[in-house]
Design an enzyme around this catalytic site. Sequence first.
Site, PDB file in Angstrom:
ATOM      1  CG  ASP A  43      33.442  36.905  40.938  1.00 14.56           C
ATOM      2  OD1 ASP A  43      33.543  36.545  39.756  1.00 14.56           O
ATOM      3  OD2 ASP A  43      33.813  38.013  41.347  1.00 14.56           O
ATOM      4  N   GLY A  44      31.148  34.389  39.121  1.00 12.81           N
ATOM      5  CA  GLY A  44      30.044  34.600  38.189  1.00 12.81           C
ATOM      6  C   GLY A  44      30.274  35.747  37.233  1.00 12.81           C
TER       7      GLY A  44
ATOM      8  CG  PHE B 240      37.541  49.885  31.987  1.00 11.93           C
ATOM      9  CD1 PHE B 240      38.848  50.282  32.196  1.00 11.93           C
ATOM     10  CD2 PHE B 240      37.256  48.526  31.917  1.00 11.93           C
ATOM     11  CE1 PHE B 240      39.864  49.338  32.338  1.00 11.93           C
ATOM     12  CE2 PHE B 240      38.260  47.584  32.057  1.00 11.93           C
ATOM     13  CZ  PHE B 240      39.563  47.993  32.278  1.00 11.93           C
TER      14      PHE B 240
ATOM     15  CG  ASN C 124      33.516  39.522  33.051  1.00  8.96           C
ATOM     16  OD1 ASN C 124      32.501  39.837  32.447  1.00  8.96           O
ATOM     17  ND2 ASN C 124      34.240  40.398  33.712  1.00  8.96           N
ATOM     18  CG  ASP C 125      34.796  33.969  36.205  1.00  7.17           C
ATOM     19  OD1 ASP C 125      35.739  34.301  35.477  1.00  7.17           O
ATOM     20  OD2 ASP C 125      34.684  34.345  37.380  1.00  7.17           O
TER      21      ASP C 125
ATOM     22  CG  ASP D   8      37.799  35.580  38.858  1.00  9.05           C
ATOM     23  OD1 ASP D   8      38.696  36.068  38.159  1.00  9.05           O
ATOM     24  OD2 ASP D   8      36.860  36.237  39.331  1.00  9.05           O
ATOM     25  CE  LYS D   9      44.067  39.649  41.385  1.00  6.00           C
ATOM     26  NZ  LYS D   9      43.641  40.591  42.443  1.00  6.00           N
ATOM     27  CB  THR D  10      38.871  40.372  41.743  1.00  2.00           C
ATOM     28  OG1 THR D  10      40.168  40.786  41.326  1.00  2.00           O
ATOM     29  CG2 THR D  10      38.223  41.453  42.568  1.00  2.00           C
TER      30      THR D  10
ATOM     31  CG  ASP E 244      44.450  42.734  39.140  1.00  2.00           C
ATOM     32  OD1 ASP E 244      44.918  43.741  38.571  1.00  2.00           O
ATOM     33  OD2 ASP E 244      44.193  42.709  40.357  1.00  2.00           O
TER      34      ASP E 244
END
Length: 1126
Positions: free
Chosen positions: A787-788, A538, A790-791, A407-409, A660
């Site tokens: 980072d947990g 959102f 949505n993963d 994951d990125k962020t 993103d």
Amino acid sequence: MEKEDLKVLNKGEEEEMELQGYRLCRWRLALVGLGVLCTGGFLLLLLYWMPEWCVKSTCTRTTARDAEVVLMRSTIRYFTFHSTKYYWNDEMQNFEVLKRLFFGVNEIAVKVPSVFKLLIKEVLNPFYIFQLFSVILWSADEYYYYAVAIVFMSVISIATSLYTIKKQYIMLHDMVAAHSIVRVSVCRANNEIEEILSTDLVPGDVMVIPSNGTIMPCDAVLVSGTCIVNESMLTGESVPVTKTNLPNPVPGERGEETDSAYNTEEHKRHTLFCGTNVIQTRFYTGELVKAVVVRTGFSTAKGQLVRSILYPKPTDFKLYRDAYLFLLCLVAVAGIGFVYSIVLSVMNKTIIIESLDIITITVPPALPAAMTAGIVYAQRRLKRIGIFCISPQRINICGQINLVCFDKTGTLTEDGLDLWGVQRVENGSFHLSEENAYKENLVKSQFVACMATCHSLTKIEGQLSGDPLDLKMFEATGWILEEATEEETSLHNRIMPTVVRPPKQLLPPEPAASTEQDMELYELSSAYEIGIVRQFPFSSALQRMTVVARLLGEKRMDAYTKGAPEVVVSLCKKETVPENFAEVLESYTKQGFRVIALAHRRLESKLNWHKVQNISRDHIEANMEFLGLIIMQNKLKAETPGVLQDLHGAHIRTVMVTGDNMLTAISVARDCGMIPPQDTVIIADALPPHNGQAAKITWRYADKPSKISRLEVSLEDVCHVDEQKTQELYHFAMNGKSFAVIEEHFPDMLQKLVLHGTVFARMAPDQKTQLIEALQGVDYFVGMCGDGANDCGALKRAHGGISLSELEASVASPFTSRTPNISCVPSLIREGRAALITSFCVFKFMALYSIIQYISVTLLYSILSNLGDFQFLFIDIAIILLIVFTMSLNPAWKELVSRRPPSGLISGPLLFSVLTQILICLGFQTITFLWVRQQPWYTVWTPLTDVCNRSSHINVSDDNDTEVDDHNIQNFENTSLFYVSCFQYLIVAIVFSKGKPFRQPSYKNWPFVLSAICLYIFLLFIMFHPVEGIDEFLEIVCVPFEWRVKLFLIIVVNAAVSVLVEGGIDLRAYKCLSRLCCPRKTPKARYMHLAQELSVDPDWPPKPTTTTEAKPRPENGSTYQIMINS
């Protein structure tokens, strides 16, 4: 039986099942009963282990409708599978999920099995049954000591296993049951409020959400009011989320949004999920906060999470399949020995027991404990470096990982976003970029008003809380947010809006007030406040959020929108969007900035408060004016580039999967080294079928590469030869929408794309899981690090999922790291490789131990002798158990190497290694057995034999005479083979205990070294300096000194040959076998096969001037045609 009788449940879903109907057959039941009696109950055990055999042997096939039994041991009308009920539907002529027949109790019941049930299930494991058989056999043969030792080990193993399983069940039960049964208020007819237990809720009930919050006992959709919810239980994000009520259509007005049926995924911003914590509610007089129950029990979001934990997808790993094949080979060898021992002598009681004993020698009962030791030690080492594991069997699988998705962020980059600057738009052109918007001249601008209002922030216990991006954006304005208290909302007929206002120091300076009237006018004008009337939260599908706000004293309202630039621009009037918008946006995204666009619209005066509350967002989000861009900076974590470089050095592919922007993701991929600077990035833009036109993919370069040459695919992985790796010169990138189109319309193309796909942007959570499956579909061993947030799905589906979050959601991830960066990934792979090599070492050692003992016993059987009980005991406990539990302690090698360990036992070098060592041990034992009989001093040993010239030593009791006569243990052949075989165990332990490149050298494993040295010293001591007490205990006889020297030479030559042969296999076999395998050009892994095909395909990769169109095929597949654009 006809195909129509084969029913498919959950077609296309994760738990797709084939169902066949059966009817009980009395004569088959009678035959099975007779077989059970004849086999002493063994057939019953076999049918217990093989449920499918059980059904097929006791039933006959019938239609699903008339079935009495299905293969899942269920009844005709409905059955329960993985906590979900299925019932027969006459119209569909198939079983389906039980929804309308009855709903049952709204409860996620994790039943904790009784210790007795767990014990029976554990004890009926085939291996424990074999151990029971072994113990009975040893007891009949008076070999009580080792029998007691194995029973002791088995009891500890079973007790530990039961404790662990029971503890996991209790933890899960407590986690689920903590808030599963609560009292809830339900609206009945005539608006009566009734209090009931949450277990009595059924879909359709209208429940009242209490103002002080609650833990949701079901999935429900809000129909009135708003709620602030913490969904960390499900998503891993501890950020509070605002849930709004479903849009209420104005009578007479119907739109697409109001016509569409409720869908959990589409309307998740209006859905309160089971297990989530409602922190606050917003309500007003006469209208309670209400929600309609839509799902209960295991059908809820929490229920599905619990089901995924209770019934995880089984991990099919080649090592475990090969282990069973290897054991079958050992059983076959044991069978040969069994027949040999029966043919060899007269069938009396002793011989039968000793013949059966061959089987227990060949298949070692201590094997499971030995295999588990390496994994347990690896788990402890992982715990020491802050990586926690809830699925220990996955550690071995992690040793095979050759691709890692990130994951990125929050994973590759820092969690927090910093505001880098803003770039406002006026009159259709960009201003110069500014550092911030905290300025007096901007305080009353629409740009700042949009920044201050377009968010979902709320105050919880006086502290601003919400999405980190919203928080940074709002803090940059310096404005103040105020919310109405419960007392204030209860006094008004309308929801009191959230109000934002600038600080007084930013407002224009106070003018000199001459009169009282001027003072009043000033106070009115200086009270610059904006009330947020309605929020459209959102949506990841829409990639934007919108608010409707009103400035104090103004009659007309304003709409403010923020979101992905490309989406926001599509909602704006063309004349308000600068001509150079695309170039400016690209310049920022290429630098790795996260860009958010803002837009504004002045609403018509006819839109009053009531109409705004019920209008669809499509009416609001149109004809907007483009305000400008907010540029956020997301810095790389300091560890990221170094870790990715280590992974690339080890030839482990890295892939970015993010929600993103595409160009931002490509920029970050270049910055962190995932995409080298000279490589080309090809973006695949896929469009679904439209107006009769087929689906198509347009290919374009993300930027101009520094050099364009023939784009090649590395085949280094195919042949496994140590040659210079061909540089991969191209990478594919695509967004979530394109991924979905390609998956549906170009399934054969998808496999080729994932071979070099490096950046997957704007990916929804379920698409991340689908990508993992696509990569696994071409035989990659996939790791996932997130980072947990949505993963969860991807973390569960990957071979090795590592969560960087310690929240409850990480309970579904096999691994959780306390270190909040990706440095845990190479550590896990290193430990996985070490554990995998340890498993191979232990398995090879245990196999050799069995064969060495088998050879010794078979040779001794030929002279009607055997090893003594205490010889067996010394070998099995003092040597084998001590060595096997210490040889597993080698820590992992300090760095990742490019070579990967083999994935299974059935591989050339491993089999060659085992077979050569077996032949060496067989050869030297046979030489010893034959050579001792050729010695001039050799004679048939009796208690009176004195070949050592120690006549005074002969002092044997009558009892011992009888024992020797009965079992013929004490003889020269026995003693010689005992010495040689004991050293052989130690030799193969040292030979197989490999170090570099996957484990630390064995000399650093001091418990193993100490154990081996002590055993060598002890064996050499009793061989060269016989001790009467030890000799009597081990039932060995005295042999001449010169024969001991010859035995020592045999052992030394044996050790030298074993070490040299194994060293030669390590040095040469890898390259030789690779050369032998390479000419076949049929690599086993699908991705290697594809790489080989594409390397000779002149049309691959697609050129940027081409379009690929889908051409449907009759057999439900798809093909495609590449066309050159004119």
